[in-house]
Write an enzyme that holds these catalytic residues in place. Structure first.
Site, PDB file in Angstrom:
ATOM      1  N   CYS A  15       0.799  -1.220   0.000  1.00 46.18           N
ATOM      2  CA  CYS A  15       0.000   0.000   0.000  1.00 46.18           C
ATOM      3  C   CYS A  15       0.835   1.276   0.000  1.00 46.18           C
ATOM      4  O   CYS A  15       0.282   2.369  -0.116  1.00 46.18           O
ATOM      5  CB  CYS A  15      -0.941  -0.004   1.207  1.00 46.18           C
ATOM      6  SG  CYS A  15      -2.217  -1.278   1.078  1.00 46.18           S
ATOM      7  N   LYS A  18       0.419   3.622  -3.158  1.00 48.67           N
ATOM      8  CA  LYS A  18      -0.757   4.434  -3.462  1.00 48.67           C
ATOM      9  C   LYS A  18      -0.351   5.795  -4.036  1.00 48.67           C
ATOM     10  O   LYS A  18       0.701   6.334  -3.691  1.00 48.67           O
ATOM     11  CB  LYS A  18      -1.580   4.667  -2.192  1.00 48.67           C
ATOM     12  CG  LYS A  18      -2.430   3.493  -1.757  1.00 48.67           C
ATOM     13  CD  LYS A  18      -3.310   3.892  -0.585  1.00 48.67           C
ATOM     14  CE  LYS A  18      -4.270   2.792  -0.191  1.00 48.67           C
ATOM     15  NZ  LYS A  18      -5.157   3.198   0.920  1.00 48.67           N
ATOM     16  N   GLY A  54     -14.063   9.694   1.634  1.00 47.35           N
ATOM     17  CA  GLY A  54     -13.116   8.682   1.171  1.00 47.35           C
ATOM     18  C   GLY A  54     -13.166   7.410   1.979  1.00 47.35           C
ATOM     19  O   GLY A  54     -12.148   6.916   2.452  1.00 47.35           O
ATOM     20  N   ASP A  55     -14.368   6.853   2.173  1.00 43.73           N
ATOM     21  CA  ASP A  55     -14.509   5.613   2.932  1.00 43.73           C
ATOM     22  C   ASP A  55     -13.831   4.452   2.209  1.00 43.73           C
ATOM     23  O   ASP A  55     -13.387   4.574   1.063  1.00 43.73           O
ATOM     24  CB  ASP A  55     -15.986   5.302   3.157  1.00 43.73           C
ATOM     25  CG  ASP A  55     -16.558   6.024   4.351  1.00 43.73           C
ATOM     26  OD1 ASP A  55     -16.395   5.526   5.475  1.00 43.73           O
ATOM     27  OD2 ASP A  55     -17.163   7.100   4.159  1.00 43.73           O
ATOM     28  N   GLY A 144     -12.042 -13.564 -12.476  1.00 47.49           N
ATOM     29  CA  GLY A 144     -11.342 -12.297 -12.327  1.00 47.49           C
ATOM     30  C   GLY A 144     -10.849 -11.779 -13.652  1.00 47.49           C
ATOM     31  O   GLY A 144     -11.366 -12.125 -14.715  1.00 47.49           O
ATOM     32  N   SER A 146      -7.064 -10.619 -15.800  1.00 50.56           N
ATOM     33  CA  SER A 146      -5.610 -10.595 -15.830  1.00 50.56           C
ATOM     34  C   SER A 146      -5.130  -9.847 -17.056  1.00 50.56           C
ATOM     35  O   SER A 146      -5.841  -9.728 -18.052  1.00 50.56           O
ATOM     36  CB  SER A 146      -5.048 -12.032 -15.844  1.00 50.56           C
ATOM     37  OG  SER A 146      -5.454 -12.696 -17.032  1.00 50.56           O
ATOM     38  N   ASP A 229     -10.020   1.337   8.007  1.00 46.67           N
ATOM     39  CA  ASP A 229      -8.838   0.521   8.226  1.00 46.67           C
ATOM     40  C   ASP A 229      -7.595   1.356   7.949  1.00 46.67           C
ATOM     41  O   ASP A 229      -7.636   2.365   7.260  1.00 46.67           O
ATOM     42  CB  ASP A 229      -8.863  -0.786   7.425  1.00 46.67           C
ATOM     43  CG  ASP A 229      -8.870  -0.609   5.929  1.00 46.67           C
ATOM     44  OD1 ASP A 229      -9.058   0.535   5.458  1.00 46.67           O
ATOM     45  OD2 ASP A 229      -8.698  -1.612   5.214  1.00 46.67           O
TER      46      ASP A 229
END
EC number: 2.7.9.3
Length: 336
Positions: A15, A18, A54-55, A144, A146, A229
């Site tokens: 993360c 970002k 910005g939840d 998904g 790719s 979080d």
């Protein structure tokens, strides 16, 4: 450790990659206000979107008892072991649903892979890690998307449900409530050290791969209504976003914030990511630090991957790291 070091195939990791928070807010600033329904109107009521500050996920009401939670999260390798990376990325994506007080139901994989550089057998290990963590959460994984890309990246898009009156959101905090943090900080500096040296920190991997499910359920049972979080913007960044959205001040007690073993030593040795430094630069003008040392500031701004929940309320078994007050001169105050 796997002989191929996945972290060497990406500029950053986890993360910490970002887009900087300030740039992201500028990018998205005009979208919430300009959102208008199409000719047929909205298909359902949006309960949480860009307007909430910005939840962690979007929430759409189905009826009085049910709402859909939807999110997506992916990032480059944060550790070298492909299976562990898959586990961490899946736990991180599922966390967005838990951060809203919801239950994940189904997920789809998001995979970018440099086919000319890395064998697909490693990609299979990444996907297996994600599948195993999703299964432990009781969440289906069904397909998904790719693509071939210069750098590897993996994550999930997750759909879940939440009760509209019992969800967690960032703009529902109130003065007088305690702030609880459910995982220790330090994954950012330990991951940066791992990438630089190859040292493996099993306790950091265990923390990142752990689900926030039980903490989320406990928060909902305790009547908590505000939370988020702690991921790429660090504890300071996420506390600032929560305080700003709710119109309160978040007072953090630095001495009460738990750290992973070795995190302070890693920070003192200079294993600090660019994302963490950008976090601190972003929140500095919004934070009253007093005489807090630079290392402590960096640790509070440390860009976490799959961190814990920060909630406005108490959860048994987890430390209270501060409290909320009426809005003051700064949205965030840190006490030594």
């Amino acid at each position: 450790m796997h002989p191929i070091r996945l972290t060497q195939f990406a500029q950053g990791g986890g993360c910490a990659c970002k887009i900087p928070a300030g740039e992201l807010e500028e990018l998205l600033g005009g979208f919430a206000a300009s959102a208008e329904p199409g000719e047929g109107g909205w298909a359902a009521e949006l309960l949480v979107g860009l307007e909430g500050g910005g939840d962690d996920a979007a929430v759409v009401r189905l009826d009085g008892e049910r709402a859909v939670v939807t999110t997506a999260d992916f990032f480059p390798p944060v550790v070298d072991d492909p299976y562990d990376w898959g586990r961490i990325a899946a736990a991180n994506a599922l966390s967005d649903v838990y951060a809203m007080g919801g239950t994940p139901l189904a997920a789809v994989n998001l995979l970018a892979w440099p086919r000319e550089k890395l064998p697909t057998e490693l990609a299979a290990r990444v996907l297996r890690g994600g599948l195993d963590v999703a299964r432990s959460a009781g969440c289906h994984v069904a397909g998904g998307h790719s693509l071939a890309a210069p750098e590897p990246a993996y994550g999930m898009s997750v759909v879940g449900t939440v009760h509209p009156e019992r969800m967690l959101r960032m703009d529902a905090a109130a003065p007088g409530l305690p702030l609880t943090l459910t995982k220790p900080l330090g994954t950012g500096v330990l991951n940066t050290r791992h990438k630089a040296t190859g040292e493996v920190f099993a306790h950091a991997v265990a923390s990142m791969a752990a689900l926030n499910r039980e903490a989320s359920r406990a928060a909902v049972r305790a009547g908590v209504r505000a939370g988020t979080d702690v991921t790429g913007f660090g504890l300071l960044g996420h506390a600032f976003k929560l305080a700003r959205a709710s119109g309160v001040t978040a007072v953090l007690e630095a001495s009460a914030v738990p750290l992973l073993d070795g995190a302070r030593e890693a920070a003192e040795a200079g294993f600090v990511s660019g994302g963490t430094r950008r976090n601190l630069e972003w929140v500095a003008a919004e934070t009253e630090f007093g005489g807090l040392p630079e290392t402590d500031r960096l640790l509070l701004a440390d860009a976490q991957t799959s961190g814990g929940l920060l909630v406005a309320g108490e959860i048994p078994g987890h430390p209270v790291v501060g409290h909320l007050t009426a809005a003051g001169p700064k949205p965030v105050v840190v006490r030594s």
